[in-house]
Design a protein around this motif. Structure first.
Motif, PDB file in Angstrom:
ATOM      1  N   THR A 123       0.850  -1.182   0.000  1.00  0.00           N
ATOM      2  CA  THR A 123       0.000   0.000   0.000  1.00  0.00           C
ATOM      3  C   THR A 123       0.886   1.233   0.000  1.00  0.00           C
ATOM      4  OG1 THR A 123      -1.671   1.257   1.222  1.00  0.00           O
ATOM      5  CG2 THR A 123      -0.126  -0.052   2.514  1.00  0.00           C
TER       6      THR A 123
ATOM      7  N   LYS B 151      -6.549   0.507 -18.737  1.00  0.00           N
ATOM      8  CA  LYS B 151      -6.479  -0.518 -17.696  1.00  0.00           C
ATOM      9  C   LYS B 151      -6.163   0.111 -16.338  1.00  0.00           C
ATOM     10  CE  LYS B 151      -5.928  -4.671 -15.887  1.00  0.00           C
ATOM     11  NZ  LYS B 151      -7.053  -5.605 -15.651  1.00  0.00           N
TER      12      LYS B 151
ATOM     13  N   SER C 237      -9.187   2.162 -15.114  1.00  0.00           N
ATOM     14  CA  SER C 237     -10.265   1.319 -14.593  1.00  0.00           C
ATOM     15  C   SER C 237      -9.904   0.719 -13.239  1.00  0.00           C
ATOM     16  CB  SER C 237     -10.592   0.199 -15.586  1.00  0.00           C
ATOM     17  OG  SER C 237      -9.486  -0.665 -15.765  1.00  0.00           O
ATOM     18  N   SER C 238      -8.608   0.566 -12.960  1.00  0.00           N
ATOM     19  CA  SER C 238      -8.172   0.010 -11.679  1.00  0.00           C
ATOM     20  C   SER C 238      -8.400   0.977 -10.527  1.00  0.00           C
ATOM     21  CB  SER C 238      -6.691  -0.363 -11.740  1.00  0.00           C
ATOM     22  OG  SER C 238      -6.451  -1.345 -12.726  1.00  0.00           O
TER      23      SER C 238
ATOM     24  N   LYS D  50     -11.077   2.232  -9.655  1.00  0.00           N
ATOM     25  CA  LYS D  50     -12.334   1.923  -8.986  1.00  0.00           C
ATOM     26  C   LYS D  50     -12.156   0.885  -7.890  1.00  0.00           C
ATOM     27  CE  LYS D  50     -14.829   2.838 -13.302  1.00  0.00           C
ATOM     28  NZ  LYS D  50     -15.726   2.272 -14.357  1.00  0.00           N
ATOM     29  N   THR D  51     -11.220  -0.036  -8.089  1.00  0.00           N
ATOM     30  CA  THR D  51     -10.979  -1.092  -7.100  1.00  0.00           C
ATOM     31  C   THR D  51      -9.694  -0.878  -6.311  1.00  0.00           C
ATOM     32  OG1 THR D  51      -9.889  -2.432  -8.810  1.00  0.00           O
ATOM     33  CG2 THR D  51     -12.258  -2.774  -8.482  1.00  0.00           C
ATOM     34  N   GLY D  52      -8.906   0.095  -6.711  1.00  0.00           N
ATOM     35  CA  GLY D  52      -7.648   0.359  -6.022  1.00  0.00           C
ATOM     36  C   GLY D  52      -6.457  -0.101  -6.840  1.00  0.00           C
TER      37      GLY D  52
ATOM     38  N   THR E 251      -2.948  -1.583  -7.695  1.00  0.00           N
ATOM     39  CA  THR E 251      -2.082  -2.591  -7.101  1.00  0.00           C
ATOM     40  C   THR E 251      -0.628  -2.115  -7.149  1.00  0.00           C
ATOM     41  OG1 THR E 251      -1.753  -3.732  -9.206  1.00  0.00           O
ATOM     42  CG2 THR E 251      -3.651  -4.397  -7.869  1.00  0.00           C
TER      43      THR E 251
END
Length: 260
Positions: free
Chosen positions: A33, A215, A218-219, A221-223, A225
């Protein structure tokens, strides 16, 4: 006054390079994180190359960018040489038309192209991405090449013809060597513009042709990596290597020319 100017300049450089340093540092962060730092690890680089979906989008972006940059540079060379030799009426209008896509908002161009492709039943994919990115990259490549083409001696074609050169030999043996630095700059600029494009890609990408910027977007939205940080660090390293190679090549050429 000089201290103030120097302080402002240093602050601007720090502001510009903090994101780059942060991406590189957090690509080795073991915490997974960006809110804390728990030591160094190469885990995210391993996971990056194991992420098939992310690597596929990277290959798609690279393929589209290479095709776009190559086509834009070739067409840009023809435009630049033609406009450098043409001094008649309408030259200013032609130059304005070439630069027009840089003025029109890209979202407008994306919507317009999507409408055209939908009307003509052209399936969205690699082809539509290349065409969309070409509209953005071609003016940039042309303007870069025009600045170098305008400095060429207008008597070069006649001199080459007197020496027995065909038009193709005139281009390959006279024009292209003189334009080579501008060609490299135009190709790299077009490649970077296409590779990082997100507006056109949003409208013109189809199933199986998602690009890397889409890509990553769009990531959000979910966080994101940590593998994204690793990919960013590798892209930064690749950029530095390319800039170093181009710079060394230009310095060698300048030194050779100065000795002769």
């Amino acid at each position: 006054m000089d201290r103030i100017v120097n302080g402002i300049a240093r602050g601007v450089f720090v502001f510009l390079y903090i994101p780059i340093v942060a991406v590189i540092v957090y690509s080795f962060n073991a915490a997974g994180t960006n809110t804390r730092f728990d030591g160094l690890t190469l885990q995210w680089y391993v996971e990056l190359f194991q992420d098939a979906s992310l690597m596929q989008t990277l290959r798609t972006s690279a393929l589209v960018a290479v095709i776009t940059a190559t086509v834009a540079t070739i067409i840009g060379i023809m435009f630049a040489l033609g406009l450098a030799r043409y001094r008649g009426r309408g030259r200013g209008a032609l130059m304005a038309l070439i630069a027009l896509p840089l003025i029109v908002p890209e979202i407008v161009l994306g919507v317009a192209l999507l409408s055209v492709f939908s009307t003509t039943k052209v399936p969205l994919g690699i082809l539509t991405l290349v065409l969309g990115h070409l509209i953005v990259s071609l003016p940039l490549a042309t303007l870069v090449l025009m600045s170098s083409a305008a400095m060429l001696d207008p008597s070069l074609p006649e001199a080459a013809t007197d020496l027995g050169c065909t038009p193709w030999q005139t281009f390959t043996r006279v024009y292209f060597p003189l334009l080579r630095p501008a060609v490299v700059a135009a190709w790299l600029l077009s490649f970077t513009t296409s590779f990082s494009n997100i507006v056109m890609s949003t409208f013109l990408s189809g199933v199986g042709s998602t690009t890397l910027p889409l890509k990553i977007y769009s990531s959000l939205k979910t966080g994101l990596t940590p593998s994204i940080n690793a990919l960013g660090a590798l892209l930064i390293l690749l950029t530095l290597v390319i800039v170093l190679l181009v710079g060394v090549s230009q310095m060698r050429r300048i030194l050779v020319e100065s000795r002769t």
